[in-house]
Design a protein around this motif. Structure first.
Motif, PDB file in Angstrom:
ATOM      1  N   ILE A   1      -4.149  40.279 143.149  1.00  0.00           N
ATOM      2  CA  ILE A   1      -3.123  40.502 142.128  1.00  0.00           C
ATOM      3  C   ILE A   1      -3.617  40.008 140.773  1.00  0.00           C
TER       4      ILE A   1
ATOM      5  N   LYS B   1      -6.648  39.937 139.684  1.00  0.00           N
ATOM      6  CA  LYS B   1      -7.580  40.916 139.127  1.00  0.00           C
ATOM      7  C   LYS B   1      -6.825  42.130 138.619  1.00  0.00           C
ATOM      8  N   ALA B   2      -5.817  42.565 139.401  1.00  0.00           N
ATOM      9  CA  ALA B   2      -5.059  43.752 138.984  1.00  0.00           C
ATOM     10  C   ALA B   2      -4.378  43.495 137.650  1.00  0.00           C
ATOM     11  N   GLN B   3      -3.815  42.288 137.474  1.00  0.00           N
ATOM     12  CA  GLN B   3      -3.146  42.008 136.202  1.00  0.00           C
ATOM     13  C   GLN B   3      -4.171  41.798 135.084  1.00  0.00           C
ATOM     14  N   MET B   4      -5.340  41.255 135.432  1.00  0.00           N
ATOM     15  CA  MET B   4      -6.375  41.117 134.403  1.00  0.00           C
ATOM     16  C   MET B   4      -6.835  42.487 133.935  1.00  0.00           C
TER      17      MET B   4
ATOM     18  N   ARG C   1      -4.984  44.792 133.537  1.00  0.00           N
ATOM     19  CA  ARG C   1      -3.959  45.226 132.588  1.00  0.00           C
ATOM     20  C   ARG C   1      -3.925  44.286 131.379  1.00  0.00           C
TER      21      ARG C   1
ATOM     22  N   ALA D   1      -4.111  40.938 131.272  1.00  0.00           N
ATOM     23  CA  ALA D   1      -3.535  39.599 131.412  1.00  0.00           C
ATOM     24  C   ALA D   1      -4.596  38.546 131.139  1.00  0.00           C
ATOM     25  N   ASP D   2      -4.138  37.411 130.653  1.00  0.00           N
ATOM     26  CA  ASP D   2      -5.043  36.319 130.330  1.00  0.00           C
ATOM     27  C   ASP D   2      -4.452  35.057 130.941  1.00  0.00           C
TER      28      ASP D   2
ATOM     29  N   SER E   1       2.419  33.124 131.771  1.00  0.00           N
ATOM     30  CA  SER E   1       1.470  34.156 132.193  1.00  0.00           C
ATOM     31  C   SER E   1       1.371  34.218 133.714  1.00  0.00           C
TER      32      SER E   1
ATOM     33  N   PRO F   1       3.693  37.290 136.128  1.00  0.00           N
ATOM     34  CA  PRO F   1       3.187  38.538 136.705  1.00  0.00           C
ATOM     35  C   PRO F   1       2.325  38.324 137.949  1.00  0.00           C
TER      36      PRO F   1
ATOM     37  N   VAL G   1       5.491  36.705 140.953  1.00  0.00           N
ATOM     38  CA  VAL G   1       6.502  37.638 141.473  1.00  0.00           C
ATOM     39  C   VAL G   1       5.898  38.569 142.533  1.00  0.00           C
ATOM     40  N   PRO G   2       4.775  39.247 142.213  1.00  0.00           N
ATOM     41  CA  PRO G   2       4.195  40.100 143.261  1.00  0.00           C
ATOM     42  C   PRO G   2       3.748  39.304 144.494  1.00  0.00           C
TER      43      PRO G   2
END
Lengths: 284, 278
Positions: free
Chosen positions: B177, B179-182, B184, B186-187, B199, B202, B205-206
């Motif tokens: 997750i 990596k998936a948000q990164m 997108r 994400a930091d 931060s 995100p 929650v998943p």
């Protein structure tokens, strides 16, 4: 953007007990406007490869060049790279977290520093592209159907307006209709927006229908890299790696062996195979 | 980063310790830890060291693996040493500025550090050589007497083994997750405390949703295979004691007696020999 892998090697657990050589000497170029299929058996290094493309994993040796610039140079802005290379993970709907769909899709653009207004604009246009209607914008992403969730998640990446879109098994776990929608979306993005698409898939039929160039990974090595038809002509080698050629092509080869020695076998989509069979039947 | 935590990780190898009955390993570990708090002189610690070295040597787990687990408790160790060193009243040994190191402080700090290291290494031998499933089997067997008092022993053991089983799964999930948000944008690393905490939303929650989904699937799968708790349940591999287990118990008993005799200096031997350091 042109993305180049320059002799990339990657080893998992490099300092621990049992190191696994996940990528060995990968050397390839992803050019502008291409539609590339990436296949390989489970554990062949597909996921590792695409994570390198997005700067999520750092090669143990070798370089990755985005328009000629090394993405692991100190000054290189990897966040900007991640906007230009949109990576959609397997089961992307598992990363949804916001209270409503629109805010979730805004997450990417907001991270890139867009104003709330611009993020909203991008999100609305991305959702439209994936076919999510305005009536759903305020809904919780968790109330959607499987296919809608996946399209919303893909919109989350599209809202970052990537030049290269990498889809990792985008059709896994979807029903035939959901699958067709996703693949049609990939084709539209490629044809109308000229986005480079890299499609990772288990389904040879899907790959055969869409990809013009095919990359085959086996044990972390790039075994084949060439036009789809040419790669699929290496049937024996592919089968040895546990990969099958598309069913239409298998049908043609079976026909050739069983009473149609003249038939052409260079077709890998159902439509082309049907045409070849018809031509053969008309001869009789 | 997450992979550095070796405490509580199984290390597959062929050794006597790996083959020992998990109940024996659990009892040895527990009593060894207790023995560390019983002994309070240097010969006693030397004995504990010998026992530990024997125990580790037989396990065939590389030493660097055991010591890697120490990294996680390094700060705890450092704090213990520093506080004991400076805050124990007694005969001053060295003093500078406002700080004084006393003889007693030095002794306590050193013994505490040794005690902690022995404790961690001793218990990591158990987790390195025993699969989580064996460990919970042993716990269940040893807690069986509590069943008479109405404690849900089987359920506790089952919950523990499920929880242990889920740790690596959830870690992998977190990594995915993240990596998936990164991807997108994400930091997770920069910004102040509040920004960093925000931060994590995100990510968390998943992660929670996925944990619930997995728990739900698991419950269904267990029910589909007619799981109904511990009543009348038999084991595929019942725990039985072998000769090696009895020998291990014998050695443990010997060690414990020696630890009490030497470590507590019951017969005043140290004094008799003429003031061994105490």
């Amino acid at each position: 953007m042109i993305l180049r892998f320059d002799h990339v090697n990657y080893v998992y657990d490099a300092d621990g007990g049992q190191p696994v050589h996940a990528l060995s000497d990968i050397d390839l170029t992803i050019g502008e406007g291409e539609f590339i299929g990436l296949i390989g058996h489970t554990g062949s290094g597909k996921s590792t490869l695409i994570q390198h493309a997005d700067g999520l994993l750092k090669p143990v040796s070798g370089r990755i060049l985005a328009d000629g610039e090394d993405i692991w140079e100190e000054k290189f802005d990897r966040k900007a790279l991640r906007a230009r290379v949109g990576l959609v993970f397997q089961y992307p709907e598992h990363q949804l977290f916001e209270e409503d769909i629109l805010s979730d899709v805004c997450y990417g653009p907001m991270n890139l520093g867009c104003s709330a207004e611009e993020a909203r604009e991008r999100a609305v246009s991305a959702l439209r592209q994936v076919g999510i209607g305005e009536d759903l914008f305020g809904q919780s992403p968790f109330d959607l159907s499987g296919g809608q969730k996946r399209r919303t998640a893909i919109a989350g990446v599209l809202a970052m307006q990537p030049e290269i879109l990498i889809l990792d098994e985008p059709t896994a776990g979807l029903d035939p209709r959901g699958r067709d929608e996703i693949l049609a979306l990939a084709r539209t993005l490629h044809e109308e927006r000229n986005i480079t698409v890299v499609l990772v898939s288990h389904s040879m039929e899907d790959i055969a229908r869409f990809a013009k160039r095919l990359l085959v990974l086996g044990d972390g090595r790039l075994v084949f890299d060439g036009p789809t038809g040419e790669v699929f002509s290496h049937r024996a080698e592919l089968e040895e790696m546990g990969l099958e050629i598309p069913r239409p092509q298998r049908l043609l080869e079976a026909l050739k062996e069983h009473g149609f020695p003249e038939i052409g076998t260079g077709a890998y989509t159902a439509e082309e195979a049907a045409r070849l069979i018809l031509r053969e039947l008309e001869k009789r | 980063m997450i992979k550095d935590i070796t405490l509580g990780q199984y290390y597959p190898a062929e050794s006597v310790i790996h083959r020992l009955d998990p109940r024996v390993k659990l009892v040895v570990t527990l009593l060894f830890i207790i023995s560390l708090f019983v002994v309070d002189n240097i010969p006693g610690y030397a004995l504990a060291f010998l026992f530990l070295a024997f125990w580790c040597g037989l396990s065939r787990v590389p030493l660097r693996f055991m010591l890697r687990g120490m990294r996680t408790i390094f700060f705890l160790l450092l704090m213990t040493v520093v506080f004991n060193l400076f805050l124990t009243p007694g005969t001053p040994l060295v003093s500078f500025w406002k700080l004084t190191i006393t003889r007693e402080g030095l002794r306590i700090a050193l013994l505490m550090a040794v005690r902690l290291v022995f404790l961690i290494v001793g218990s990591s031998v158990m987790t390195f050589t025993t699969t989580p499933n064996h460990l919970t089997d042993a716990l269940e067997a040893l807690m069986r007497p509590l069943k008479r008092l109405g404690a849900p022993v089987h359920e506790i053991a089952m919950m523990m083994s499920i929880a242990l089983r889920f740790i690596p799964i959830l870690m992998e999930e977190t990594d995915k997750i993240m990596k998936a948000q990164m991807a997108r944008g994400a930091d997770f690393e920069s910004g102040g405390l509040i920004r960093r905490a925000r931060s994590l939303v995100p990510l968390l929650v998943p992660l929670f949703i996925s944990a619930f989904r997995r728990a739900n699937d698991l419950a269904l799968a267990m029910e589909a295979r007619c799981y109904h708790g511990g009543e009348g349940r038999t084991r595929m591999i019942p725990l039985t004691y072998h000769a090696r287990d009895r020998i291990a118990y014998g050695l443990l008993l010997l060690y414990l007696i020696l630890a009490v005799v030497i470590g507590r200096d019951i017969f005043g031997l140290a004094a008799a020999i003429g003031g061994l350091p105490v």
